[in-house]
Design an enzyme around this catalytic site. Structure first.
Site, short mmCIF file in Angstrom:
data_model
loop_
_atom_site.label_atom_id
_atom_site.label_comp_id
_atom_site.label_asym_id
_atom_site.label_seq_id
_atom_site.Cartn_x
_atom_site.Cartn_y
_atom_site.Cartn_z
CD GLU A 1 -2.67 -7.52 2.19
OE1 GLU A 1 -2.51 -6.33 1.82
OE2 GLU A 1 -3.20 -7.83 3.27
CB ALA B 1 -0.89 -0.01 1.24
CD GLU C 1 1.26 -5.77 5.34
OE1 GLU C 1 2.05 -6.70 5.67
OE2 GLU C 1 0.56 -5.82 4.33
N1 CAA Z 1 4.62 3.35 -0.33
C1 CAA Z 1 5.06 4.52 -0.83
N2 CAA Z 1 6.25 4.68 -1.41
C2 CAA Z 1 7.04 3.59 -1.52
C3 CAA Z 1 6.66 2.33 -1.03
C4 CAA Z 1 5.37 2.22 -0.42
N3 CAA Z 1 4.91 1.05 0.05
N4 CAA Z 1 7.64 1.45 -1.27
C5 CAA Z 1 8.63 2.13 -1.90
N5 CAA Z 1 8.26 3.43 -2.05
C6 CAA Z 1 9.06 4.51 -2.66
C7 CAA Z 1 10.20 4.93 -1.77
O1 CAA Z 1 9.74 5.84 -0.80
C8 CAA Z 1 11.15 5.54 -2.75
O2 CAA Z 1 10.71 6.84 -3.07
P1 CAA Z 1 11.81 8.07 -3.12
O3 CAA Z 1 12.74 7.67 -4.22
O4 CAA Z 1 10.96 9.24 -3.43
O5 CAA Z 1 12.44 8.08 -1.78
C9 CAA Z 1 10.96 4.70 -4.01
O6 CAA Z 1 9.70 4.03 -3.85
C10 CAA Z 1 12.02 3.62 -4.17
O7 CAA Z 1 12.08 2.86 -2.98
P2 CAA Z 1 13.45 2.61 -2.14
O8 CAA Z 1 14.40 3.75 -2.36
O9 CAA Z 1 13.08 2.28 -0.74
O10 CAA Z 1 13.99 1.31 -2.91
P3 CAA Z 1 14.95 0.17 -2.30
O11 CAA Z 1 15.31 -0.68 -3.45
O12 CAA Z 1 16.01 0.78 -1.46
O13 CAA Z 1 14.00 -0.66 -1.29
C11 CAA Z 1 11.96 -1.81 -0.61
C12 CAA Z 1 12.87 -1.38 -1.77
C13 CAA Z 1 12.68 -2.81 0.30
C14 CAA Z 1 10.73 -2.49 -1.23
C15 CAA Z 1 11.54 -0.59 0.22
O14 CAA Z 1 11.08 0.41 -0.68
C16 CAA Z 1 10.43 -0.84 1.21
O15 CAA Z 1 10.65 -1.43 2.26
N6 CAA Z 1 9.17 -0.40 0.90
C17 CAA Z 1 8.03 -0.51 1.78
C18 CAA Z 1 7.53 -1.94 1.85
C19 CAA Z 1 6.40 -2.03 2.85
O16 CAA Z 1 6.55 -1.85 4.04
N7 CAA Z 1 5.21 -2.36 2.33
C20 CAA Z 1 4.04 -2.55 3.16
C21 CAA Z 1 3.21 -1.32 3.10
S1 CAA Z 1 1.83 -1.44 4.23
C22 CAA Z 1 0.63 -2.30 3.43
O17 CAA Z 1 0.81 -2.79 2.35
C23 CAA Z 1 -0.70 -2.32 4.17
C24 CAA Z 1 -1.70 -3.33 3.73
O18 CAA Z 1 -1.41 -4.45 3.37
C25 CAA Z 1 -3.12 -2.98 3.80
#
Ligand code: CAA
Length: 258
Positions: A112, A66, A132
């Site tokens: 998901e 998300a 999450e």
């Molecule tokens: N939401 C918004 N932006 C996101 C994102 C997310 N879930 N995942 C990545 N991005 C963005 C980053 O903020 C970054 O933006 P900027 O360049 O503007 O900073 C861009 O995408 C590239 O990401 P990274 O620089 O972090 O890339 P990386 O290769 O270093 O890492 C990653 C990749 C490990 C996937 C890391 O981005 C990460 O951990 N992302 C979040 C994953 C996460 O926690 N997802 C769960 C979300 S909660 C959810 O999904 C709730 C639900 O089920 C209902």
């Protein structure tokens, strides 16, 4: 209206390819993207040309969850009244076969979403996780429910409680995906599976999907009754006659969806 976060291609071939296209955020599923996806599926649902849908992302990410920024802006009432719930429900009730072609990250809502597909295949570089818990929250779009049905309780608990992702090999071993591909071939392979399904009798495909899905919702006895009713309905189709006749005449069947 052209979607902003989704590429829609391939309709005329019978297999529609929907590509999540929000590269600046690793295809994080904001509400706009989710709405565009559910609308595309609603359109595919009623378009008789489309016989299967392939859902994919980029080489780096299927979807990284998300959209965290958007989620942070919603309070309890905002989450309660979240329009995303309706979008997820529309994705879940799609009746045609959906194949997810997954490369790179399929995390949180991305995992998901992939689990809403009927068939999941993945590149060697794929990573599946429910991170999450690292954000002080938990999966909210079926991540605790579909994951346990697909991989069993122990691995589902491990993934959801630690947030640790699994790689494609582990996902194959656990039954989350049905095939591993070279990442550059994942989409092509998914389209090939789509074309295979598109060549079958449409009503048989529809009832097969519905019947397999029922296995998660019903007791064995009720599920088997459902299956038998579906099997019986097919006896009224012209495509059944055609399929059986073609086999006996040693020729390819010409299915019409009747
Ligand atoms: N939401 C918004 N932006 C996101 C994102 C997310 N879930 N995942 C990545 N991005 C963005 C980053 O903020 C970054 O933006 P900027 O360049 O503007 O900073 C861009 O995408 C590239 O990401 P990274 O620089 O972090 O890339 P990386 O290769 O270093 O890492 C990653 C990749 C490990 C996937 C890391 O981005 C990460 O951990 N992302 C979040 C994953 C996460 O926690 N997802 C769960 C979300 S909660 C959810 O999904 C709730 C639900 O089920 C209902």
């Amino acid at each position: 209206l052209m979607p902003n976060n989704l590429l829609i291609e391939g309709r005329d071939s019978g297999v529609q390819v929907l590509t999540l296209n929000r590269p600046e955020a690793l295809n994080a599923l904001n509400t706009e993207l989710l709405g565009e996806l559910s609308e595309a599926l609603d359109n595919a649902e009623v378009d008789p040309e489309i016989r299967a849908v392939v859902l994919t992302g980029s080489q780096k990410a299927f979807a990284a969850g998300a959209d965290v920024d958007e989620m942070a802006s919603r309070d309890l009432v905002g989450i309660l009244e979240d329009p995303r719930v309706a979008h997820w429900e529309r994705i879940a009730r799609f009746t045609k076969p959906m194949i997810a072609a997954i490369n790179g990250f399929a995390l949180g809502g991305g995992c998901e979403l992939a689990m809403h597909a009927d068939i999941m295949i993945a590149g060697e570089n794929a990573r599946f996780g429910q991170p999450e818990i690292n954000l002080g929250i938990m999966p909210g779009a079926g991540g605790t429910q579909r994951l346990v049905r697909k991989v069993g309780e122990s691995l589902a608990m491990h993934m959801a409680l630690t947030g640790e992702p699994i790689d494609a090999k582990r996902a194959l071993q656990a039954g989350l995906i049905s095939e591993i591909c070279q990442p550059e071939l994942t989409l092509e392979r998914a389209i090939q599976i789509g074309h295979s399904i598109a060549s079958k009798a449409p009503i048989a495909v529809r009832l097969t999907k519905e019947s397999v899905r029922k296995a998660n919702d019903m007791s064995l006895a009720d599920g088997q009754r459902f299956e038998r009713h579906a099997f019986t309905i097919l006896a009224g189709t012209a495509d059944r006659q055609e399929g059986l006749a073609a086999f006996r005449e040693k020729r390819k069947p010409r299915f019409t969806g009747q």
